[in-house]
Design a protein around this motif. Structure first.
Motif, PDB file in Angstrom:
ATOM      1  N   VAL A 113      -6.308   8.788   8.805  1.00  0.00           N
ATOM      2  CA  VAL A 113      -5.867   7.873   7.748  1.00  0.00           C
ATOM      3  C   VAL A 113      -7.065   7.212   7.072  1.00  0.00           C
ATOM      4  O   VAL A 113      -7.104   7.063   5.838  1.00  0.00           O
ATOM      5  N   GLU A 117      -7.150   8.013   3.207  1.00  0.00           N
ATOM      6  CA  GLU A 117      -6.471   6.995   2.412  1.00  0.00           C
ATOM      7  C   GLU A 117      -7.311   5.752   2.158  1.00  0.00           C
ATOM      8  O   GLU A 117      -7.115   5.086   1.145  1.00  0.00           O
ATOM      9  N   LEU A 188      -2.725  15.306   6.188  1.00  0.00           N
ATOM     10  CA  LEU A 188      -2.611  14.191   5.242  1.00  0.00           C
ATOM     11  C   LEU A 188      -3.132  14.571   3.865  1.00  0.00           C
ATOM     12  O   LEU A 188      -2.583  14.142   2.839  1.00  0.00           O
ATOM     13  N   LYS A 196       2.757   9.558  -2.831  1.00  0.00           N
ATOM     14  CA  LYS A 196       2.154   8.224  -2.805  1.00  0.00           C
ATOM     15  C   LYS A 196       2.397   7.482  -4.117  1.00  0.00           C
ATOM     16  O   LYS A 196       2.662   6.271  -4.106  1.00  0.00           O
ATOM     17  N   ARG A 206      -0.261  -0.423   0.031  1.00  0.00           N
ATOM     18  CA  ARG A 206      -0.922   0.751   0.596  1.00  0.00           C
ATOM     19  C   ARG A 206      -0.533   0.952   2.054  1.00  0.00           C
ATOM     20  O   ARG A 206      -0.274   2.080   2.477  1.00  0.00           O
ATOM     21  N   TRP A 207      -0.483  -0.122   2.831  1.00  0.00           N
ATOM     22  CA  TRP A 207      -0.138   0.014   4.250  1.00  0.00           C
ATOM     23  C   TRP A 207       1.319   0.400   4.430  1.00  0.00           C
ATOM     24  O   TRP A 207       1.652   1.183   5.329  1.00  0.00           O
ATOM     25  N   ILE A 210       1.502   4.033   3.831  1.00  0.00           N
ATOM     26  CA  ILE A 210       0.923   4.833   4.912  1.00  0.00           C
ATOM     27  C   ILE A 210       1.892   4.984   6.072  1.00  0.00           C
ATOM     28  O   ILE A 210       2.182   6.096   6.515  1.00  0.00           O
ATOM     29  N   TYR A 211       2.435   3.848   6.576  1.00  0.00           N
ATOM     30  CA  TYR A 211       3.226   3.962   7.810  1.00  0.00           C
ATOM     31  C   TYR A 211       4.713   4.194   7.556  1.00  0.00           C
ATOM     32  O   TYR A 211       5.448   4.500   8.504  1.00  0.00           O
ATOM     33  N   ILE A 214       3.716   8.221   4.359  1.00  0.00           N
ATOM     34  CA  ILE A 214       2.763   9.300   4.602  1.00  0.00           C
ATOM     35  C   ILE A 214       2.865   9.813   6.038  1.00  0.00           C
ATOM     36  O   ILE A 214       3.021  11.012   6.278  1.00  0.00           O
TER      37      ILE A 214
END
Length: 309
Positions: A113, A117, A188, A196, A206-207, A210-211, A214
């Motif tokens: 990550v 990212e 990824l 995204k 963004r976080w 991600i969780y 992504i």
């Protein structure tokens, strides 16, 4: 300005020669590829046949029970009667491999990550080459590092001598970290950018992207890297053998001595006579390792099919 007319007869004469040349080159290329594939298939089947023929001998003609080997607790090949209980070795192999994957998976996912990212440029230029460099370090170096650093740390921190399953799993987690990280990074990076962008368009941070977006989308590919890491750890011999203690029993603590399938094979194979019951029993352990490899490959194929869907 008048140009010389081409010689049509010479052109007609050279075309068949060029055509034959291209055909022969293509035939030679196909023959070489088919020969390599055939050689590879023959080699794989020969290895499987050799290990299976030697590994099944104790069960077919030497009176060893499959149940006693898989679930027996005592390994006494020189006893009267001889005992070939391989459950402590199976337990040690699975315990160290799975614990190593539990340690390496979060580190590998976080590194992936970070490289894809958070700081992609720094990850490509510095962090990813450093992680991939770990894959080129010999196993004996990891073993010496484990003896010099990991074992003394556990000995001073926890009760016991420091050697055991936890020390072996720690060394293995560092060894499989490049595999887990590389596959996670590729997974990824292969995700479409629209995934995204759509998350950001809906107001996610963004976080949260991600969780919640992504990582769940790439989860099958991430698990593929974990399974390949477990397969790599399951077949490791030298590094684990140097730090696990090599005691043929099921430990009651992570900091007690244990042993693995690969350790008992490498320790005992050179001290046995070819064709003896002890030697064939070791080949049976090698057959178990081979079957476990097939199982890991099957799991990877299943995960790959989920990714394609």
């Amino acid at each position: 300005m008048n140009l010389p007319a081409p010689n049509s007869r010479e052109d007609l004469a050279t075309k068949p020669n060029k055509f034959r040349k291209h055909v022969m080159e293509e035939l030679r290329g196909k023959a070489f590829v088919y020969f390599c594939v055939l050689l590879l298939v023959i080699t794989i089947f020969s290895i499987v046949y050799f290990i299976a023929s030697r590994g099944l001998t104790p069960f077919l003609s030497q009176g060893v029970s499959i149940k006693d080997m898989l679930f027996g607790l005592k390994w006494k090949p020189e006893g009267n009667p001889p005992l070939f209980g391989a459950l402590p070795f199976l337990f040690g192999s699975f315990a160290t491999s799975i614990l190593a994957a539990v340690i390496a998976a979060p580190l590998g996912f976080c590194a992936a990550v970070f490289m894809t990212e958070i700081m992609p440029k720094f990850g490509k230029s510095a962090l990813q080459p450093a992680i991939e460099l770990l894959a080129g370090i010999p196993s004996v170096v990891y073993g010496f590092v484990g003896l010099s650093v990991v074992v003394p740390f556990y000995r001073d921190t926890f009760p016991g001598q420091g050697i055991g399953i936890m020390a072996g799993a720690t060394v293995l987690s560092i060894m499989i970290l490049p595999t887990v990280t590389t596959i996670a990074t590729d997974a990824l990076r292969s995700l479409p950018n629209g995934l995204k962008e759509g998350s950001y368009a809906l107001g996610a941070t963004r976080w949260q992207t991600i969780y919640r977006m992504i990582l769940p989308t790439a989860l099958p590919s991430l698990l593929t890297g974990v399974v390949l890491g477990i397969a790599r750890a399951f077949g490791e011999a030298l590094a684990v053998q140097m730090v696990i203690g090599n005691a043929p029993h099921i430990p009651h603590s992570l900091f007690e001595s244990a042993t693995t399938l690969t350790s008992i094979i490498t320790q005992s194979m050179g001290n046995t006579t070819s064709g003896s019951l002890h030697n064939n029993a070791l080949w049976s352990l090698a057959l178990i390792l081979l079957l476990m490899t097939f199982l890991f490959v099957f799991i990877v194929r299943v995960l790959e099919r989920r990714v394609k869907r």
